[in-house]
Write a protein that holds these residues in place. Sequence first.
Motif, PDB file in Angstrom:
ATOM      1  N   MET A 168       2.760  11.695  12.064  1.00 36.67           N
ATOM      2  CA  MET A 168       3.323  10.609  11.608  1.00 36.67           C
ATOM      3  C   MET A 168       4.900  10.709  11.304  1.00 36.67           C
ATOM      4  N   THR A 169       5.762  10.905  11.711  1.00 40.41           N
ATOM      5  CA  THR A 169       7.300  11.534  11.714  1.00 40.41           C
ATOM      6  C   THR A 169       7.811   9.988  10.781  1.00 40.41           C
ATOM      7  N   ASN A 170       7.954   9.625  11.223  1.00 36.22           N
ATOM      8  CA  ASN A 170       8.873   8.635   9.232  1.00 36.22           C
ATOM      9  C   ASN A 170       8.220   7.345   9.498  1.00 36.22           C
ATOM     10  N   ILE A 171       9.036   6.721   8.195  1.00 36.78           N
ATOM     11  CA  ILE A 171       8.413   4.821   8.611  1.00 36.78           C
ATOM     12  C   ILE A 171       9.766   4.675   8.678  1.00 36.78           C
ATOM     13  N   ASP A 172      10.363   3.797   8.792  1.00 36.57           N
ATOM     14  CA  ASP A 172      12.304   3.471   8.947  1.00 36.57           C
ATOM     15  C   ASP A 172      12.063   1.746   9.198  1.00 36.57           C
ATOM     16  N   PHE A 173      13.005   0.463   8.580  1.00 34.64           N
ATOM     17  CA  PHE A 173      12.960  -0.896   9.292  1.00 34.64           C
ATOM     18  C   PHE A 173      12.980  -0.630  10.682  1.00 34.64           C
ATOM     19  N   ASP A 174      13.016  -1.648  11.728  1.00 32.16           N
ATOM     20  CA  ASP A 174      13.128  -1.098  12.870  1.00 32.16           C
ATOM     21  C   ASP A 174      12.854  -3.100  13.487  1.00 32.16           C
ATOM     22  N   HIS A 175      12.915  -3.356  14.934  1.00 31.14           N
ATOM     23  CA  HIS A 175      12.827  -3.975  15.293  1.00 31.14           C
ATOM     24  C   HIS A 175      12.460  -5.229  13.822  1.00 31.14           C
ATOM     25  N   PRO A 176      13.564  -5.263  13.663  1.00 27.78           N
ATOM     26  CA  PRO A 176      13.436  -6.792  12.757  1.00 27.78           C
ATOM     27  C   PRO A 176      12.994  -8.001  13.840  1.00 27.78           C
ATOM     28  N   ASP A 177      13.085  -8.054  14.491  1.00 30.05           N
ATOM     29  CA  ASP A 177      12.727  -9.147  15.430  1.00 30.05           C
ATOM     30  C   ASP A 177      11.053  -9.338  15.083  1.00 30.05           C
ATOM     31  N   TYR A 178      10.282  -8.195  14.807  1.00 27.55           N
ATOM     32  CA  TYR A 178       9.013  -8.459  15.049  1.00 27.55           C
ATOM     33  C   TYR A 178       8.655  -7.743  12.980  1.00 27.55           C
ATOM     34  N   PHE A 179       9.009  -6.843  12.621  1.00 26.99           N
ATOM     35  CA  PHE A 179       8.775  -6.785  11.515  1.00 26.99           C
ATOM     36  C   PHE A 179       9.695  -8.020  10.045  1.00 26.99           C
ATOM     37  N   VAL A 180       9.317  -8.136   9.177  1.00 30.13           N
ATOM     38  CA  VAL A 180       9.346  -8.963   8.146  1.00 30.13           C
ATOM     39  C   VAL A 180      10.664  -7.861   7.402  1.00 30.13           C
ATOM     40  N   ASN A 181      10.573  -6.500   6.997  1.00 31.29           N
ATOM     41  CA  ASN A 181      10.650  -5.431   5.802  1.00 31.29           C
ATOM     42  C   ASN A 181      10.403  -4.548   5.962  1.00 31.29           C
ATOM     43  N   ILE A 182      10.744  -3.574   5.845  1.00 32.99           N
ATOM     44  CA  ILE A 182      10.304  -1.823   5.486  1.00 32.99           C
ATOM     45  C   ILE A 182       8.238  -2.122   4.714  1.00 32.99           C
ATOM     46  N   PHE A 340      28.879   3.415  22.782  1.00 29.38           N
ATOM     47  CA  PHE A 340      27.553   3.126  22.383  1.00 29.38           C
ATOM     48  C   PHE A 340      27.080   1.580  22.438  1.00 29.38           C
ATOM     49  N   GLN A 341      26.288   1.315  23.275  1.00 30.30           N
ATOM     50  CA  GLN A 341      25.633  -0.026  23.545  1.00 30.30           C
ATOM     51  C   GLN A 341      24.236  -0.116  22.633  1.00 30.30           C
ATOM     52  N   PRO A 342      24.623  -1.296  21.702  1.00 32.92           N
ATOM     53  CA  PRO A 342      23.901  -2.090  20.342  1.00 32.92           C
ATOM     54  C   PRO A 342      22.715  -2.907  21.798  1.00 32.92           C
ATOM     55  N   HIS A 343      21.302  -2.438  21.067  1.00 33.34           N
ATOM     56  CA  HIS A 343      20.189  -2.969  21.739  1.00 33.34           C
ATOM     57  C   HIS A 343      19.146  -4.654  21.030  1.00 33.34           C
ATOM     58  N   THR A 344      19.806  -5.506  21.218  1.00 31.35           N
ATOM     59  CA  THR A 344      18.431  -6.725  21.144  1.00 31.35           C
ATOM     60  C   THR A 344      20.115  -7.139  20.009  1.00 31.35           C
ATOM     61  N   TYR A 345      20.225  -8.180  19.607  1.00 29.54           N
ATOM     62  CA  TYR A 345      21.044  -9.057  18.529  1.00 29.54           C
ATOM     63  C   TYR A 345      20.576  -9.256  17.546  1.00 29.54           C
ATOM     64  N   THR A 346      19.140  -9.152  17.491  1.00 34.58           N
ATOM     65  CA  THR A 346      18.611  -8.903  15.787  1.00 34.58           C
ATOM     66  C   THR A 346      18.404  -7.938  15.264  1.00 34.58           C
ATOM     67  N   ARG A 347      18.091  -6.407  15.775  1.00 30.39           N
ATOM     68  CA  ARG A 347      18.770  -4.923  15.403  1.00 30.39           C
ATOM     69  C   ARG A 347      20.381  -4.568  15.095  1.00 30.39           C
ATOM     70  N   THR A 348      21.116  -5.819  15.875  1.00 29.25           N
ATOM     71  CA  THR A 348      22.207  -5.269  15.276  1.00 29.25           C
ATOM     72  C   THR A 348      23.063  -6.426  14.024  1.00 29.25           C
ATOM     73  N   GLN A 349      22.653  -7.624  13.862  1.00 34.07           N
ATOM     74  CA  GLN A 349      22.253  -8.290  12.879  1.00 34.07           C
ATOM     75  C   GLN A 349      22.064  -7.793  11.432  1.00 34.07           C
ATOM     76  N   THR A 350      20.953  -6.885  11.798  1.00 31.75           N
ATOM     77  CA  THR A 350      20.291  -6.764   9.927  1.00 31.75           C
ATOM     78  C   THR A 350      20.852  -5.451   9.966  1.00 31.75           C
ATOM     79  N   PHE A 351      21.663  -4.424  10.675  1.00 29.26           N
ATOM     80  CA  PHE A 351      21.733  -2.838  10.572  1.00 29.26           C
ATOM     81  C   PHE A 351      23.485  -3.566  11.050  1.00 29.26           C
ATOM     82  N   LEU A 352      24.517  -4.008  11.228  1.00 30.67           N
ATOM     83  CA  LEU A 352      25.362  -4.168  11.189  1.00 30.67           C
ATOM     84  C   LEU A 352      26.024  -3.617  10.641  1.00 30.67           C
TER      85      LEU A 352
END
Length: 433
Positions: A168-182, A340-352
């Motif tokens: 297990m390399t790390n735990i970080d908040f990603d895939h905000p279209d599926y996961f609610v939070n960290i 850089f090309q952002p990938h998915t709108y939800t990720r871009t919005q969440t981590f702007l």
Amino acid sequence: MTIYHFVGIKGTGMSALAQVLYDMKCVVQGSDYDKRFFTQEALEARGIPIFPFSAQNIQKNMVVIAGNAFPDTHEEIVAARELGVPVIRYHQFLGEFLQKFTSIAVTGAHGKTSTTGLLAHVMQGAEPTSYLIGDGSGKGREGSKYFVFEACEYRRHFLAYSPDYAIMTNIDFDHPDYFVNIEDVFSAFQQMAWQVKKGIIACGDDEYLQKIQAKVPVVFYGFGEDNDFQARNVVKTPEGTSFDVFVRHTFFASFHIPRYGDHNVLNALAVIALCHYEGIDVSIIQERLKTFPGVKRRFHEKTFGSQVLIDDYAHHPTEIRATIEAARQKYPDRQIVAIFQPHTYTRTQTFLHEFAESLSLADAVYLCDIFGSAREHQGKLSIEDLRAKIEGAKLLDEEQVDVLKQHDNAVLIFMGAGDIQKFQQRYEQSVHV
């Protein structure tokens, strides 16, 4: 004779699994969109047939392995069910398949692919090893002792696996279209941890992984003194990185990797810890770490006239930061340009805000339009929202890529998980060196 038919065979995991089964003397074919993907080169090299999607592809003597991007309403999946042909989702098939080996799952928000590739490369030096890497690479060796595979947390797919070991390399908040939070991400990793059968190798520098509980030993690695496997005396040069490893405060061995950035030291430490646990000779580990060629789309470099072009999958602020820092270590005297090309709108919005911070580490920034995904084609924001937060950032479209040639002697990093490669290809075609 059973034919394994892959619905969506050009997907990174699907392509790799198809290669593994083919190498193990199974009959393999698949279908996908006509668009060319970098993953199909390895399939073509093996002569694995790839067809356009069609219900006619499905025959009674098949097992259908369905990519997770395709719904149950897909024409081939519907046809298979009508014919009574077994349909198994990718992660479910993999979960059953890995039971034949000593299996090692590599998971984490970042670093999965690089660590899986590195572990497979090192372990092959000691024992027959099959592997499945998330860059579309797979190899099946008959009589394999080990099976090293990338385990993705998205939609909790990795809960289909009960591996012998997990890195297990790390735990970080990603895939905000599926996961609610960290906390939601952590709960998925915690559930995965309960399913591991022999041991967990976890990064102890990660505050969330420190809280992981398991029925098996948890071995921690990292830079901090509390780790079971600790990297000390790290020396960074343009040629790579050297470091000493201490096991529970006792010197173990010295290692060199032709890689850059702290994240690559951590990836190597994870591999060293797992190999130590399995009793693999230290000299094999040392030699194999030096010869790892890397994985696709991870800091993939090429010289282009006076410039260096780097293709990288970085699509999260943490990964962008690591990639830019690695480029600075290898090329300390050159200008670093981020495209850089952002990938998915939800990720871009969440981590702007975080995207703006990490990209600002580069000397110059160019932004390409947001790449939607099969899951979402549009969102509330545009690339202009990100550009406004980065001083001096410019927008880049395919027709204007030749503006990049003004950065003489620079390092150009093309980053993203969408189709950022087309910008690099267009640039290479537009400028004759």
